[in-house]
Design an enzyme around this catalytic site. Structure first.
Site, PDB file in Angstrom:
ATOM      1  CG  ASN A 140      -3.109 -32.551  -4.416  1.00 16.79           C
ATOM      2  OD1 ASN A 140      -2.158 -31.785  -4.434  1.00 16.79           O
ATOM      3  ND2 ASN A 140      -3.413 -33.349  -5.423  1.00 16.79           N
ATOM      4  CB  THR A 185     -20.881  16.355   3.392  1.00 17.83           C
ATOM      5  OG1 THR A 185     -21.446  17.627   3.088  1.00 17.83           O
ATOM      6  CG2 THR A 185     -21.436  15.850   4.724  1.00 17.83           C
ATOM      7  CB  SER A 316      11.343  17.984   3.961  1.00 18.85           C
ATOM      8  OG  SER A 316      12.002  18.506   2.829  1.00 18.85           O
TER       9      SER A 316
END
Length: 463
Positions: A140, A185, A316
Site C-alpha cells: 500500500n 464558423t 479503399s
C-alpha cells in the site's frame, strides 16, 4: 521441466526451477489473465529503485543484516541495468491493490540476491521476499509510489513530444503566414483568416496542454513511502520513516517528497484523476485539430482542398486512387481512447473504501495507456502528416473570392445594412464585392487596410 516447491498461505505449489519469480507471482499469473499487458519497463525499474532504497534505509537503521542488504542492492542494480525484466510476468490489472506486482518484485529480487549470496533459488531462509526485500514496507505504499514515479517519468516524455509538436506547428504557421483563406464558423463562410493563423492557434493549444500536463504530474512526486499498510507506519523504525523518501530521491534522481498526512496519502488517490484529466483535455484539443486537418484536406476536388496532407496508403479496397487521411484519423482514435480511459480513472478513484483504494492497478493501466496513446499518436502525426502538409494557395484564394468573407470588414466603413446588401447582391447575381464597395465611396487604400488579415498578427516566433 525441473521444478522447485514453494509454499504460501494458500498452500504448496510447483515453481519452474529456472524462474526467479516465486509462488505468489505464479498464482497471480494464473488468476489475472486480463489485458495481456505486463508490467511496463518503467515500473520494473522504479520498483527496483524502491527496493534498493528500502534496503539501504533498513541497513542503516540496523534492522537488516549488511550482507543481505548488499545482496538486495546488487540484485536491484542488476534489474536497473536491464536484466531479469522477463521475470516480471504479471498483467497490469489485478485484484489485491497491486500486491501481486509488489510480490513479483520481492520474489525476483530475493532470488537474484540468493544467487549473489551463493545460495539456490527458493532458499528464502537466507533472503526472504517478505522479511528482507519487503522489510518496513507494504504493497500500500510501494505500489502507489511505483506507479506515481512511473507516470511522472512517462509524463515527462509526453511533454517532450508535445513540445516537438508545438515547434512543428509553429514552423507551419510561419510557412503559411501569407496564405489567406476563408474562415468558417459553424462550418459556414465567415471572414478571412490566414492558414498561418490557424496553425498558430493549434500550436498555442498544444503549448497550453503541455504546461497543464507538466503541472499535473508534479502531484506524482508526493509519495506515501513509510506509510505501510494504512498510513500509520506500522512495522517501520523511526530512522526508516524519516529517511526512506530522501533515500529514494537520491536513488531515483527525482525530487520526491513525503505526504504530510500519510493516512490521507494512502487512502485518497484523487491526484491520479488530476493527471488523467489533463491528458483528456489534451486529447480533446488534438482531436479537434485532427478534425480540422481532415476537413481542410477533404476532396481532393469535391471538398475544401485547402491543404494537402501526405498520401500514406491506399484508402479503399474498391475505389481506385482513393487516399484517406489515415494519420489524422488515428490521432482521433488515440484521443477517443484517452477520453474513455479518463472515465475509468474517475470511477476507480472514487471507488476506494475506508483506509485503501484497491483499484490503483486499473488507474495505472489506464493513465499509462493514455500517455502511451498520446506519445505514439503525436509522434506519427508529426512525422507522417504535419511535416508534409502543403498549402493549396490558389484553392484558398478561389474559395475566399467566391465567398462573402470580405463583407464583414466593410461594415465599419459603410454600415451593416449596406454591407448586407453587398453580400446579397453578390450571392444573387455575382456582383463583385470590391466593385460594390467602391460604388459606396470606399477608396482602394481603405480596402487594402481593412482587408489586411495579418494586421493584428505579428510574425510568429518560436519560444
Amino acid at each position: 521441466m525441473d521444478y522447485r516447491f514453494e509454499t504460501d498461505s494458500v498452500g504448496e505449489k510447483k515453481v519452474p526451477a529456472e524462474a526467479y519469480y516465486g509462488v505468489q507471482t505464479l498464482r497471480a499469473k494464473e488468476n489475472f489473465n486480463i489485458t495481456g499487458k505486463k508490467t511496463p519497463e518503467v515500473q520494473i525499474r522504479t520498483l527496483a529503485e524502491i527496493k534498493k532504497a528500502c534496503a539501504m534505509a533498513n541497513e542503516k537503521a540496523g534492522t537488516l543484516d549488511k550482507t543481505i542488504a548488499e545482496a538486495i542492492i546488487k540484485a536491484c542494480d542488476e534489474i536497473l541495468n536491464g536484466k531479469f525484466h522477463d521475470q516480471f510476468i504479471l498483467d497490469q490489472i489485478q485484484g489485491g491493490a497491486g500486491t501481486s506486482t509488489n510480490m513479483n518484485a520481492n520474489e525476483v529480487i530475493a532470488n537474484i540476491a540468493l544467487e549473489i549470496l551463493g545460495k539456490q533459488k527458493g532458499e528464502y531462509q537466507y533472503c526472504h521476499p517478505n522479511d528482507h526485500v519487503n522489510e518496513s514496507q507494504s504493497t500500500n505504499d510501494v505500489y502507489p509510489t511505483s506507479i506515481k514515479m512511473s507516470l511522472y517519468r512517462t509524463g515527462l516524455l509526453l511533454a517532450e513530444k508535445l513540445d516537438e509538436l508545438y515547434r512543428g506547428l509553429i514552423d507551419k504557421s510561419e510557412e503559411f503566414y501569407d496564405v489567406v483563406k476563408i474562415g468558417r464558423t459553424q462550418l459556414m463562410d465567415a471572414v478571412p483568416i490566414t492558414l498561418g493563423q490557424e496553425f498558430h492557434a493549434y500550436a498555442s493549444a498544444v503549448e497550453r496542454d503541455k504546461i497543464r500536463i507538466q503541472e499535473a504530474i508534479k502531484e506524482m512526486l508526493t509519495i506515501n513511502m513509510g506509510a505501510t499498510a494504512i498510513g500509520t507506519g506500522i512495522n517501520t523504525t523511526e530512522y526508516y520513516a524519516e529517511h526512506i523518501v530522501p533515500t529514494l530521491s537520491e536513488v531515483s534522481g527525482l525530487p520526491l517528497k513525503r505526504c504530510e498526512d500519510m493516512v490521507d496519502g494512502t487512502q485518497n488517490i484523487e491526484g491520479f484523476s488530476v493527471v488523467s484529466s489533463s491528458l483528456k483535455t489534451c486529447a480533446i484539443g488534438l482531436s479537434k485539430m485532427a478534425n480540422d486537418i481532415r476537413l481542410m484536406n477533404s476532396g481532393p476536388r469535391a471538398g475544401l482542398g485547402e491543404i494537402t496532407i501526405p498520401a500514406k496508403q491506399n484508402g479503399s479496397s474498391i475505389m481506385p486512387g482513393k487516399i484517406n487521411p489515415v494519420i489524422p484519423e488515428v490521432l482521433n482514435q488515440c484521443a477517443f481512447g484517452v477520453m474513455g480511459n479518463d472515465f475509468t480513472v474517475t470511477m476507480a478513484c472514487e471507488a476506494g473504501q475506508l483506509e485503501l483504494n484497491a483499484f490503483e492497478p486499473v488507474v495505472f493501466n489506464r493513465i499509462f495507456d493514455s500517455m502511451t496513446l498520446l506519445i505514439n499518436g503525436v509522434d506519427t502525426f508529426i512525422h507522417n502528416c504535419l511535416e508534409g502538409i502543403a498549402a493549396n494557395k490558389e484553392r484558398c484564394e478561389d474559395l475566399l473570392n467566391h465567398s462573402t468573407g470580405y463583407v464583414t470588414a466593410l461594415s465599419p466603413l459603410i454600415g451593416y445594412k449596406k454591407a448586407a446588401k453587398i453580400a446579397k447582391d453578390f450571392l444573387k447575381d455575382g456582383t463583385p464585392i470590391m466593385e460594390s464597395a467602391l460604388a459606396y465611396g470606399i477608396t482602394k487604400s481603405q480596402l487594402e487596410q481593412v482587408l489586411n488579415v495579418n494586421r493584428f498578427t505579428p510574425k510568429f516566433d518560436k519560444k
